[in-house]
Every structure is written in C-alpha cells, then in structure tokens.
Motif scaffolding. Structure first.
Motif, PDB file in Angstrom:
ATOM      1  N   PHE A 206      16.096  54.847  -3.136  1.00 26.33           N
ATOM      2  CA  PHE A 206      17.220  55.769  -3.272  1.00 26.33           C
ATOM      3  C   PHE A 206      18.553  55.043  -3.121  1.00 26.33           C
ATOM      4  O   PHE A 206      18.704  54.158  -2.278  1.00 26.33           O
ATOM      5  N   THR A 207      19.493  55.438  -3.975  1.00 26.18           N
ATOM      6  CA  THR A 207      20.878  54.995  -3.839  1.00 26.18           C
ATOM      7  C   THR A 207      21.667  56.164  -3.269  1.00 26.18           C
ATOM      8  O   THR A 207      21.910  57.160  -3.964  1.00 26.18           O
ATOM      9  N   VAL A 208      22.018  56.054  -2.010  1.00 26.30           N
ATOM     10  CA  VAL A 208      22.696  57.151  -1.311  1.00 26.30           C
ATOM     11  C   VAL A 208      24.163  56.771  -1.135  1.00 26.30           C
ATOM     12  O   VAL A 208      24.488  55.811  -0.431  1.00 26.30           O
ATOM     13  N   THR A 209      25.044  57.512  -1.793  1.00 33.86           N
ATOM     14  CA  THR A 209      26.480  57.205  -1.750  1.00 33.86           C
ATOM     15  C   THR A 209      27.347  58.418  -1.435  1.00 33.86           C
ATOM     16  O   THR A 209      28.433  58.268  -0.892  1.00 33.86           O
ATOM     17  N   GLU A 210      26.889  59.617  -1.766  1.00 31.48           N
ATOM     18  CA  GLU A 210      27.738  60.801  -1.626  1.00 31.48           C
ATOM     19  C   GLU A 210      28.070  61.162  -0.177  1.00 31.48           C
ATOM     20  O   GLU A 210      29.211  61.545   0.118  1.00 31.48           O
ATOM     21  N   PRO A 211      27.127  61.084   0.776  1.00 26.92           N
ATOM     22  CA  PRO A 211      27.458  61.519   2.140  1.00 26.92           C
ATOM     23  C   PRO A 211      28.622  60.754   2.763  1.00 26.92           C
ATOM     24  O   PRO A 211      29.328  61.283   3.624  1.00 26.92           O
ATOM     25  N   MET A 212      28.836  59.518   2.331  1.00 32.79           N
ATOM     26  CA  MET A 212      29.900  58.709   2.912  1.00 32.79           C
ATOM     27  C   MET A 212      31.282  59.291   2.627  1.00 32.79           C
ATOM     28  O   MET A 212      32.257  59.000   3.338  1.00 32.79           O
ATOM     29  N   ASN A 213      31.389  60.128   1.580  1.00 37.32           N
ATOM     30  CA  ASN A 213      32.663  60.788   1.300  1.00 37.32           C
ATOM     31  C   ASN A 213      33.115  61.651   2.471  1.00 37.32           C
ATOM     32  O   ASN A 213      34.319  61.867   2.668  1.00 37.32           O
ATOM     33  N   ILE A 214      32.162  62.146   3.254  1.00 33.35           N
ATOM     34  CA  ILE A 214      32.510  62.963   4.418  1.00 33.35           C
ATOM     35  C   ILE A 214      33.289  62.124   5.426  1.00 33.35           C
ATOM     36  O   ILE A 214      34.283  62.587   6.005  1.00 33.35           O
TER      37      ILE A 214
ATOM     38  N   LEU B 291      36.633  69.001   4.184  1.00 30.75           N
ATOM     39  CA  LEU B 291      35.884  67.793   4.534  1.00 30.75           C
ATOM     40  C   LEU B 291      34.849  67.446   3.476  1.00 30.75           C
ATOM     41  O   LEU B 291      34.374  66.317   3.414  1.00 30.75           O
ATOM     42  N   LEU B 292      34.506  68.420   2.632  1.00 28.09           N
ATOM     43  CA  LEU B 292      33.532  68.204   1.570  1.00 28.09           C
ATOM     44  C   LEU B 292      34.197  68.160   0.198  1.00 28.09           C
ATOM     45  O   LEU B 292      33.536  68.287  -0.828  1.00 28.09           O
ATOM     46  N   GLN B 293      35.487  67.942   0.192  1.00 31.78           N
ATOM     47  CA  GLN B 293      36.237  67.848  -1.054  1.00 31.78           C
ATOM     48  C   GLN B 293      35.684  66.717  -1.919  1.00 31.78           C
ATOM     49  O   GLN B 293      35.442  65.609  -1.440  1.00 31.78           O
ATOM     50  N   GLY B 294      35.453  66.999  -3.185  1.00 31.15           N
ATOM     51  CA  GLY B 294      34.949  65.996  -4.106  1.00 31.15           C
ATOM     52  C   GLY B 294      33.448  65.818  -4.092  1.00 31.15           C
ATOM     53  O   GLY B 294      32.921  65.009  -4.858  1.00 31.15           O
ATOM     54  N   MET B 295      32.748  66.569  -3.237  1.00 33.60           N
ATOM     55  CA  MET B 295      31.295  66.459  -3.163  1.00 33.60           C
ATOM     56  C   MET B 295      30.647  67.335  -4.226  1.00 33.60           C
ATOM     57  O   MET B 295      31.113  68.444  -4.520  1.00 33.60           O
TER      58      MET B 295
ATOM     59  N   ILE C 187      20.469  67.695  -0.084  1.00 37.14           N
ATOM     60  CA  ILE C 187      21.356  68.579   0.660  1.00 37.14           C
ATOM     61  C   ILE C 187      22.078  69.484  -0.342  1.00 37.14           C
ATOM     62  O   ILE C 187      22.605  69.003  -1.347  1.00 37.14           O
ATOM     63  N   SER C 188      22.126  70.777  -0.047  1.00 39.41           N
ATOM     64  CA  SER C 188      22.823  71.738  -0.907  1.00 39.41           C
ATOM     65  C   SER C 188      23.986  72.357  -0.138  1.00 39.41           C
ATOM     66  O   SER C 188      23.804  72.826   0.989  1.00 39.41           O
ATOM     67  N   LEU C 189      25.149  72.351  -0.749  1.00 32.73           N
ATOM     68  CA  LEU C 189      26.309  72.959  -0.118  1.00 32.73           C
ATOM     69  C   LEU C 189      26.285  74.473  -0.299  1.00 32.73           C
ATOM     70  O   LEU C 189      25.873  74.982  -1.334  1.00 32.73           O
ATOM     71  N   THR C 190      26.747  75.179   0.705  1.00 30.55           N
ATOM     72  CA  THR C 190      26.927  76.623   0.603  1.00 30.55           C
ATOM     73  C   THR C 190      28.257  76.905  -0.099  1.00 30.55           C
ATOM     74  O   THR C 190      29.041  75.987  -0.377  1.00 30.55           O
ATOM     75  N   GLY C 191      28.531  78.168  -0.352  1.00 29.32           N
ATOM     76  CA  GLY C 191      29.832  78.530  -0.915  1.00 29.32           C
ATOM     77  C   GLY C 191      30.971  78.082  -0.029  1.00 29.32           C
ATOM     78  O   GLY C 191      31.989  77.561  -0.510  1.00 29.32           O
ATOM     79  N   ALA C 192      30.806  78.260   1.286  1.00 30.76           N
ATOM     80  CA  ALA C 192      31.833  77.809   2.220  1.00 30.76           C
ATOM     81  C   ALA C 192      31.951  76.293   2.199  1.00 30.76           C
ATOM     82  O   ALA C 192      33.050  75.739   2.323  1.00 30.76           O
ATOM     83  N   GLY C 193      30.818  75.601   2.034  1.00 33.71           N
ATOM     84  CA  GLY C 193      30.848  74.152   1.967  1.00 33.71           C
ATOM     85  C   GLY C 193      31.626  73.645   0.760  1.00 33.71           C
ATOM     86  O   GLY C 193      32.374  72.666   0.848  1.00 33.71           O
TER      87      GLY C 193
ATOM     88  N   ARG D 182      35.041  59.370   4.755  1.00 36.97           N
ATOM     89  CA  ARG D 182      36.344  59.055   4.176  1.00 36.97           C
ATOM     90  C   ARG D 182      37.282  60.251   4.254  1.00 36.97           C
ATOM     91  O   ARG D 182      38.472  60.113   4.568  1.00 36.97           O
ATOM     92  N   ASN D 183      36.751  61.443   3.980  1.00 40.45           N
ATOM     93  CA  ASN D 183      37.577  62.647   4.050  1.00 40.45           C
ATOM     94  C   ASN D 183      38.008  62.941   5.482  1.00 40.45           C
ATOM     95  O   ASN D 183      39.146  63.388   5.723  1.00 40.45           O
ATOM     96  N   PHE D 184      37.114  62.703   6.439  1.00 42.64           N
ATOM     97  CA  PHE D 184      37.454  62.942   7.841  1.00 42.64           C
ATOM     98  C   PHE D 184      38.611  62.040   8.271  1.00 42.64           C
ATOM     99  O   PHE D 184      39.580  62.501   8.894  1.00 42.64           O
ATOM    100  N   VAL D 185      38.517  60.757   7.924  1.00 42.20           N
ATOM    101  CA  VAL D 185      39.574  59.823   8.272  1.00 42.20           C
ATOM    102  C   VAL D 185      40.865  60.180   7.558  1.00 42.20           C
ATOM    103  O   VAL D 185      41.956  60.216   8.162  1.00 42.20           O
ATOM    104  N   ALA D 186      40.801  60.460   6.257  1.00 44.95           N
ATOM    105  CA  ALA D 186      41.992  60.765   5.504  1.00 44.95           C
ATOM    106  C   ALA D 186      42.676  62.035   5.995  1.00 44.95           C
ATOM    107  O   ALA D 186      43.915  62.116   6.054  1.00 44.95           O
ATOM    108  N   ARG D 187      41.871  63.025   6.387  1.00 42.98           N
ATOM    109  CA  ARG D 187      42.460  64.298   6.803  1.00 42.98           C
ATOM    110  C   ARG D 187      43.092  64.233   8.181  1.00 42.98           C
ATOM    111  O   ARG D 187      44.127  64.853   8.426  1.00 42.98           O
ATOM    112  N   TYR D 188      42.491  63.471   9.087  1.00 47.04           N
ATOM    113  CA  TYR D 188      42.904  63.558  10.481  1.00 47.04           C
ATOM    114  C   TYR D 188      43.639  62.326  11.013  1.00 47.04           C
ATOM    115  O   TYR D 188      44.105  62.360  12.168  1.00 47.04           O
ATOM    116  N   ALA D 189      43.744  61.274  10.231  1.00 49.19           N
ATOM    117  CA  ALA D 189      44.474  60.097  10.715  1.00 49.19           C
ATOM    118  C   ALA D 189      45.879  60.493  11.122  1.00 49.19           C
ATOM    119  O   ALA D 189      46.629  61.082  10.341  1.00 49.19           O
ATOM    120  N   ALA D 190      46.230  60.200  12.371  1.00 54.40           N
ATOM    121  CA  ALA D 190      47.514  60.649  12.913  1.00 54.40           C
ATOM    122  C   ALA D 190      48.368  59.429  13.257  1.00 54.40           C
ATOM    123  O   ALA D 190      47.869  58.413  13.709  1.00 54.40           O
TER     124      ALA D 190
END
Length: 243
Positions: free
Chosen positions: A225-233, A138-142, A127-133, A235-243
């Motif tokens: 494959f060791t897939v770990t990066e997508p899970m940051n999304i 939500l993609l902070q730290g990716m 997966i490749s992030l765009t400039g906006a990505g 974590r970021n979703f929960v951290a950003r929106y937990a109310a």
C-alpha cells in the motif's frame, strides 16, 4: 512560530524516535518547532500552554480500557496526567490532535464508551469521511474515502452527544471525531506510511501485539500500500494552528 508539543509514551527508543521523525516530516516541522516529552520516562512537567501552538498525543502501548488493577504504576500516572491536561485543553478549546491513543484518552475524558468491541488488526483500512468530516477544516482537501494504517485493541463504540463524528471504517464506527472546535482524535495513524509501519512491526514483533512468526507477512502486506492521504491531516493541523 510557537512550537507544537508532542506527548509520546513509547518506551522503545527506536519506535519513539521513528514516531517523532514522522511527525516532523509530515507536519513540515523543524525540531525546534516540535518539542517532545516522553511521558513513560518521567512525570509530565508543568506546562504553560500559551507557549505552544497545539498539543499532539502519539500512539501508545497503553490501553485505556485495561482493567484498573492490571495497569502499571506508569500507566496510571500517564493517564492521570493526560486527564488533568485535557481538563485544561477542553476548557480552553485548545488545539489538540490525538492519534490512536487519542481516541482512548480524549474519548474517555469526554464520556465516550471505550471498549474492545471494534478492535482492528494491524493493516491498511479504508476510511470514509462523514458529511461533517467533508466540511471540517482539518480534513480540507481530503477525498471522501482514503487508505490509512490502523491496528488497535480498543476503540470508541459510542460517542457522547456533543462529539462530532468525522470518519468511520467498515469494522470501526469511530475513526475520527472532534470535541468543541479544535480538539481532534483519530483511531488510524495519520503519521504512518508503509515503511514506518514496517519499522514498528520489526520493533514490536516480540511484545505480544501479533504472533512473532507473522511479522514478515505483515511487513509484506504493508508494502503493498502507498498511504499518503492521512498525512494531510498533520499538515492541515500545523497550518491551521501555527501561532
């Protein structure tokens, strides 16, 4: 904390429970913090969105681009209910994250072209992030590119002008997008690690997603494959929106 809401639609208990466990694990959530509603089992109850931090839609056996006459009554109901809910979510710019099925549901709701042009076989993809990505919270730290698991018959071939493209892959031009400020959809699975994929391959080996005789090979490929990066999304979703 107000709980998040997971809207699931996998009919197989083992797959549904494994998906729920993955969202708990990678979202850093307790069961009381993630309410699950299984849409395939019963109609969606009336929801008071003020009681939730955000809404997550998991993967699904349903395919939005199926011919209308070929959809089951349950699929028609689920699609109507999600469309009605998205009316509210988009109007309020309410936190939403749809994984895989999210592209078909949110994309179709917003006028995207959802068809079979860019399907991907069950596999690890880059997966490749765009400039906006790269700038999206939500993609902070990716990293600019990372590996995720994907596998889908349909995809978004054309986004509406008001959508923001956040990620792509070589075989699929829309891997993640955003509507307004707070509604997201991914084509890949941010909750899925190698063992999670192996579990799903085992559960679904006889339901037509792939030739049953290829299941062992698909499992072996997943474990490479060791897939770990997508899970940051998650974590970021929960951290950003937990109310």
């Amino acid at each position: 904390m107000l709980p998040f809401l997971l809207l699931a639609s996998r009919a197989e208990d083992a797959a549904a429970d494994d998906e729920y466990a993955a969202y708990l694990r990678y979202g850093g959530l307790e069961e009381r913090e993630l309410r699950r509603i299984r849409l395939e089992a019963a109609p969606l109850p009336e929801l008071d969105l003020s009681r939730y931090s955000g809404v997550i839609v998991g993967g699904s056996p349903f395919t939005s681009s199926d011919p209308e006459e070929g959809k089951s009554p349950v699929q028609h109901r689920v699609e109507r209910e999600l469309s009605g809910l998205l009316d509210q979510l988009v109007a309020r710019d309410f936190p939403f994250l749809g994984a895989c099925y999210g592209v078909g549901t949110l994309g179709r709701h917003q006028g995207a072209v959802i068809d079979r042009t860019f399907g991907e076989p069950l596999a690890a993809v880059e997966i490749s992030l765009t400039g906006a990505g790269l700038q999206d919270p939500l993609l902070q730290g990716m990293p600019p590119a990372f590996t995720a698991f994907a596998g889908h018959k349909e995809a978004c071939s054309t986004l509406p002008g008001h959508a923001v493209l956040l990620a792509r892959s070589a075989a699929c031009p829309v891997q993640m997008f955003r509507i307004r400020n707070n509604l997201y959809a991914t084509q890949f699975h941010p909750e899925l690690d190698a063992e999670g994929l192996v579990t799903r391959i085992d559960i679904y080996r006889h339901v037509g997603y792939f030739p049953p005789e290829s299941a062992e090979e698909l499992m072996a490929d997943a474990r490479k494959f060791t897939v770990t990066e997508p899970m940051n999304i998650l974590r970021n979703f929960v951290a950003r929106y937990a109310a």
